[in-house]
Design a protein around this motif. Structure first.
Motif, PDB file in Angstrom:
ATOM      1  N   GLN A   1       0.851  -1.185   0.000  1.00 58.34           N
ATOM      2  CA  GLN A   1       0.000   0.000   0.000  1.00 58.34           C
ATOM      3  C   GLN A   1       0.890   1.240   0.000  1.00 58.34           C
ATOM      4  OE1 GLN A   1      -2.605   0.829   3.472  1.00 58.34           O
ATOM      5  NE2 GLN A   1      -4.256   0.643   1.985  1.00 58.34           N
ATOM      6  N   ILE A   2       0.637   2.119  -0.962  1.00 60.95           N
ATOM      7  CA  ILE A   2       1.383   3.370  -1.071  1.00 60.95           C
ATOM      8  C   ILE A   2       0.487   4.488  -0.541  1.00 60.95           C
ATOM      9  CG2 ILE A   2       2.608   4.950  -2.596  1.00 60.95           C
ATOM     10  CD1 ILE A   2       2.735   2.618  -4.645  1.00 60.95           C
ATOM     11  N   HIS A   3       0.839   5.026   0.608  1.00 56.60           N
ATOM     12  CA  HIS A   3       0.083   6.135   1.198  1.00 56.60           C
ATOM     13  C   HIS A   3       0.598   7.425   0.577  1.00 56.60           C
ATOM     14  CE1 HIS A   3      -1.726   3.514   4.192  1.00 56.60           C
ATOM     15  NE2 HIS A   3      -0.536   2.941   4.285  1.00 56.60           N
ATOM     16  N   CYS A   4      -0.187   8.002  -0.303  1.00 54.68           N
ATOM     17  CA  CYS A   4       0.238   9.172  -1.059  1.00 54.68           C
ATOM     18  C   CYS A   4      -0.052  10.461  -0.299  1.00 54.68           C
ATOM     19  CB  CYS A   4      -0.451   9.178  -2.419  1.00 54.68           C
ATOM     20  SG  CYS A   4      -0.054   7.703  -3.387  1.00 54.68           S
ATOM     21  N   ALA A   5       0.836  11.432  -0.479  1.00 53.33           N
ATOM     22  CA  ALA A   5       0.704  12.717   0.210  1.00 53.33           C
ATOM     23  C   ALA A   5      -0.396  13.578  -0.389  1.00 53.33           C
ATOM     24  CB  ALA A   5       2.035  13.476   0.163  1.00 53.33           C
ATOM     25  N   ASP A   6      -0.629  13.426  -1.695  1.00 48.51           N
ATOM     26  CA  ASP A   6      -1.648  14.233  -2.358  1.00 48.51           C
ATOM     27  C   ASP A   6      -2.092  13.521  -3.634  1.00 48.51           C
ATOM     28  OD1 ASP A   6       0.399  14.772  -4.287  1.00 48.51           O
ATOM     29  OD2 ASP A   6       0.983  16.566  -3.174  1.00 48.51           O
ATOM     30  N   GLU A   7      -3.053  14.116  -4.315  1.00 44.72           N
ATOM     31  CA  GLU A   7      -3.619  13.517  -5.525  1.00 44.72           C
ATOM     32  C   GLU A   7      -2.574  13.406  -6.637  1.00 44.72           C
ATOM     33  OE1 GLU A   7      -6.546  11.437  -7.188  1.00 44.72           O
ATOM     34  OE2 GLU A   7      -6.893  12.493  -5.302  1.00 44.72           O
ATOM     35  N   ALA A   8      -1.691  14.383  -6.737  1.00 42.48           N
ATOM     36  CA  ALA A   8      -0.654  14.347  -7.779  1.00 42.48           C
ATOM     37  C   ALA A   8       0.275  13.151  -7.567  1.00 42.48           C
ATOM     38  CB  ALA A   8       0.143  15.656  -7.788  1.00 42.48           C
ATOM     39  N   GLU A   9       0.634  12.880  -6.327  1.00 37.17           N
ATOM     40  CA  GLU A   9       1.497  11.730  -6.044  1.00 37.17           C
ATOM     41  C   GLU A   9       0.760  10.427  -6.346  1.00 37.17           C
ATOM     42  OE1 GLU A   9       4.704  10.546  -2.690  1.00 37.17           O
ATOM     43  OE2 GLU A   9       2.669  10.834  -1.911  1.00 37.17           O
ATOM     44  N   ALA A  10      -0.519  10.351  -6.020  1.00 37.94           N
ATOM     45  CA  ALA A  10      -1.319   9.162  -6.331  1.00 37.94           C
ATOM     46  C   ALA A  10      -1.381   8.955  -7.843  1.00 37.94           C
ATOM     47  CB  ALA A  10      -2.728   9.292  -5.740  1.00 37.94           C
ATOM     48  N   ASP A  11      -1.596  10.022  -8.593  1.00 40.56           N
ATOM     49  CA  ASP A  11      -1.621   9.931 -10.057  1.00 40.56           C
ATOM     50  C   ASP A  11      -0.284   9.435 -10.593  1.00 40.56           C
ATOM     51  OD1 ASP A  11      -4.229  10.884 -10.089  1.00 40.56           O
ATOM     52  OD2 ASP A  11      -3.663  12.923 -10.681  1.00 40.56           O
ATOM     53  N   TYR A  12       0.807   9.963 -10.036  1.00 42.96           N
ATOM     54  CA  TYR A  12       2.144   9.567 -10.474  1.00 42.96           C
ATOM     55  C   TYR A  12       2.346   8.057 -10.295  1.00 42.96           C
ATOM     56  CZ  TYR A  12       7.080   8.508 -10.271  1.00 42.96           C
ATOM     57  OH  TYR A  12       8.291   7.908 -10.462  1.00 42.96           O
ATOM     58  N   TYR A  13       2.089   7.549  -9.089  1.00 45.65           N
ATOM     59  CA  TYR A  13       2.322   6.124  -8.830  1.00 45.65           C
ATOM     60  C   TYR A  13       1.372   5.246  -9.637  1.00 45.65           C
ATOM     61  CZ  TYR A  13       5.710   7.038  -5.165  1.00 45.65           C
ATOM     62  OH  TYR A  13       6.833   7.431  -4.478  1.00 45.65           O
ATOM     63  N   TYR A  14       0.129   5.645  -9.727  1.00 46.22           N
ATOM     64  CA  TYR A  14      -0.852   4.854 -10.481  1.00 46.22           C
ATOM     65  C   TYR A  14      -0.411   4.736 -11.942  1.00 46.22           C
ATOM     66  CZ  TYR A  14      -5.446   2.927 -11.586  1.00 46.22           C
ATOM     67  OH  TYR A  14      -6.463   2.093 -11.972  1.00 46.22           O
ATOM     68  N   ASP A  15      -0.018   5.862 -12.520  1.00 44.93           N
ATOM     69  CA  ASP A  15       0.401   5.867 -13.919  1.00 44.93           C
ATOM     70  C   ASP A  15       1.725   5.119 -14.103  1.00 44.93           C
ATOM     71  OD1 ASP A  15      -1.873   7.358 -14.440  1.00 44.93           O
ATOM     72  OD2 ASP A  15      -0.804   9.269 -14.539  1.00 44.93           O
ATOM     73  N   ALA A  16       2.693   5.349 -13.220  1.00 44.56           N
ATOM     74  CA  ALA A  16       4.009   4.721 -13.357  1.00 44.56           C
ATOM     75  C   ALA A  16       3.921   3.207 -13.222  1.00 44.56           C
ATOM     76  CB  ALA A  16       4.970   5.289 -12.308  1.00 44.56           C
ATOM     77  N   LEU A  17       3.105   2.728 -12.304  1.00 50.86           N
ATOM     78  CA  LEU A  17       3.034   1.287 -12.056  1.00 50.86           C
ATOM     79  C   LEU A  17       2.186   0.542 -13.082  1.00 50.86           C
ATOM     80  CD1 LEU A  17       2.833   1.452  -8.176  1.00 50.86           C
ATOM     81  CD2 LEU A  17       4.736   0.541  -9.527  1.00 50.86           C
ATOM     82  N   THR A  18       1.306   1.242 -13.791  1.00 50.06           N
ATOM     83  CA  THR A  18       0.499   0.575 -14.819  1.00 50.06           C
ATOM     84  C   THR A  18       1.117   0.703 -16.217  1.00 50.06           C
ATOM     85  OG1 THR A  18      -0.934   2.522 -15.034  1.00 50.06           O
ATOM     86  CG2 THR A  18      -1.693   0.755 -13.574  1.00 50.06           C
ATOM     87  N   ARG A  19       2.127   1.546 -16.352  1.00 53.39           N
ATOM     88  CA  ARG A  19       2.790   1.758 -17.647  1.00 53.39           C
ATOM     89  C   ARG A  19       3.634   0.543 -18.016  1.00 53.39           C
ATOM     90  NH1 ARG A  19       5.990   6.031 -16.305  1.00 53.39           N
ATOM     91  NH2 ARG A  19       4.114   7.271 -16.157  1.00 53.39           N
ATOM     92  N   ASP A  20       3.860   0.352 -19.286  1.00 51.20           N
ATOM     93  CA  ASP A  20       4.788  -0.672 -19.802  1.00 51.20           C
ATOM     94  C   ASP A  20       4.453  -2.086 -19.343  1.00 51.20           C
ATOM     95  OD1 ASP A  20       6.268   1.340 -21.102  1.00 51.20           O
ATOM     96  OD2 ASP A  20       7.515   1.672 -19.322  1.00 51.20           O
ATOM     97  N   GLY A  21       3.187  -2.447 -19.437  1.00 56.97           N
ATOM     98  CA  GLY A  21       2.803  -3.820 -19.114  1.00 56.97           C
ATOM     99  C   GLY A  21       2.138  -3.998 -17.768  1.00 56.97           C
ATOM    100  N   GLY A  22       2.017  -2.936 -16.983  1.00 55.81           N
ATOM    101  CA  GLY A  22       1.264  -3.036 -15.730  1.00 55.81           C
ATOM    102  C   GLY A  22      -0.225  -3.060 -16.031  1.00 55.81           C
ATOM    103  N   GLN A  23      -1.038  -3.344 -15.007  1.00 52.85           N
ATOM    104  CA  GLN A  23      -2.479  -3.463 -15.207  1.00 52.85           C
ATOM    105  C   GLN A  23      -3.253  -2.781 -14.089  1.00 52.85           C
ATOM    106  OE1 GLN A  23      -3.065  -7.672 -15.058  1.00 52.85           O
ATOM    107  NE2 GLN A  23      -2.216  -8.033 -17.081  1.00 52.85           N
ATOM    108  N   GLU A  24      -4.345  -2.126 -14.469  1.00 55.86           N
ATOM    109  CA  GLU A  24      -5.284  -1.611 -13.486  1.00 55.86           C
ATOM    110  C   GLU A  24      -6.081  -2.782 -12.939  1.00 55.86           C
ATOM    111  OE1 GLU A  24      -7.040   2.558 -14.653  1.00 55.86           O
ATOM    112  OE2 GLU A  24      -7.235   1.149 -16.331  1.00 55.86           O
ATOM    113  N   SER A  25      -6.499  -2.660 -11.706  1.00 55.90           N
ATOM    114  CA  SER A  25      -7.380  -3.668 -11.119  1.00 55.90           C
ATOM    115  C   SER A  25      -8.608  -2.928 -10.618  1.00 55.90           C
ATOM    116  CB  SER A  25      -6.649  -4.422 -10.000  1.00 55.90           C
ATOM    117  OG  SER A  25      -7.426  -5.494  -9.538  1.00 55.90           O
ATOM    118  N   ALA A  26      -8.935  -3.072  -9.354  1.00 53.18           N
ATOM    119  CA  ALA A  26     -10.102  -2.404  -8.780  1.00 53.18           C
ATOM    120  C   ALA A  26      -9.699  -1.725  -7.476  1.00 53.18           C
ATOM    121  CB  ALA A  26     -11.209  -3.427  -8.523  1.00 53.18           C
TER     122      ALA A  26
END
Length: 161
Positions: free
Chosen positions: A79-104
């Motif tokens: 679990q990544i506890h993000c400081a703000d929405e921008a940080e959450a967007d960064y991690y969400y995008d970075a971890l799903t890029r290049d073969g990562g997958q969204e879940s729920a």
């Protein structure tokens, strides 16, 4: 390493070093540690990477090239506890890029199959609100989401008034 704390061992099928490099590129607060190689004693090919030590966001990891026997599942996630929405967007995008997958519900799986929960500020507070109605409405809204939208969760929680 000291006798205190924990080190998480992640079992990879030959790509522990690439995974460590990847995590160090995603998480800016990180460092690479020792790299251990297989010897003639095996079981891996002599000279190939056996283990890679790395640290991200203060958490110690060892990547082990153990083979294909034990793939990652969603039963374990970070679990990544993000400081703000921008940080959450960064991690969400970075971890799903290049073969990562969204879940729920804010969960993603990176390209190596490791599961992460990207948690923007306010999400946990909403689903654990002391008012059971608010918590239920926020949770119901969250269950329909892939990427967490805290503003929408808050609107759902407030809709019972």
């Amino acid at each position: 390493m000291s006798g205190n704390g924990f080190t998480t061992c992640l079992w990879f099928d030959g790509d522990a070093e690439a995974a460590a490099d990847y995590y160090l590129s995603v998480f800016k607060d990180g460092r690479l540690g020792r790299i251990g190689r297989y010897t003639d004693a095996g079981p891996g090919e002599a000279g190939s990477v056996m283990v890679v030590e790395f640290e991200i966001n203060g958490q110690k990891f060892i990547g082990l090239n153990g083979g294909p026997q034990f793939p990652f599942t969603e039963a374990i996630s970070f679990q990544i506890h993000c400081a703000d929405e921008a940080e959450a967007d960064y991690y969400y995008d970075a971890l799903t890029r290049d073969g990562g997958q969204e879940s729920a519900c804010g969960w993603v799986k990176d390209r190596f199959g490791v599961s992460w929960q990207v948690t923007p500020p306010g999400a946990i507070e909403l689903i654990s609100d002391p008012d059971p109605g608010r918590a239920s409405r926020a949770t119901a809204a969250m269950m329909k989401m892939k990427k967490l939208d805290v503003a929408e969760m808050r609107r759902a929680a407030d809709s019972g008034h």
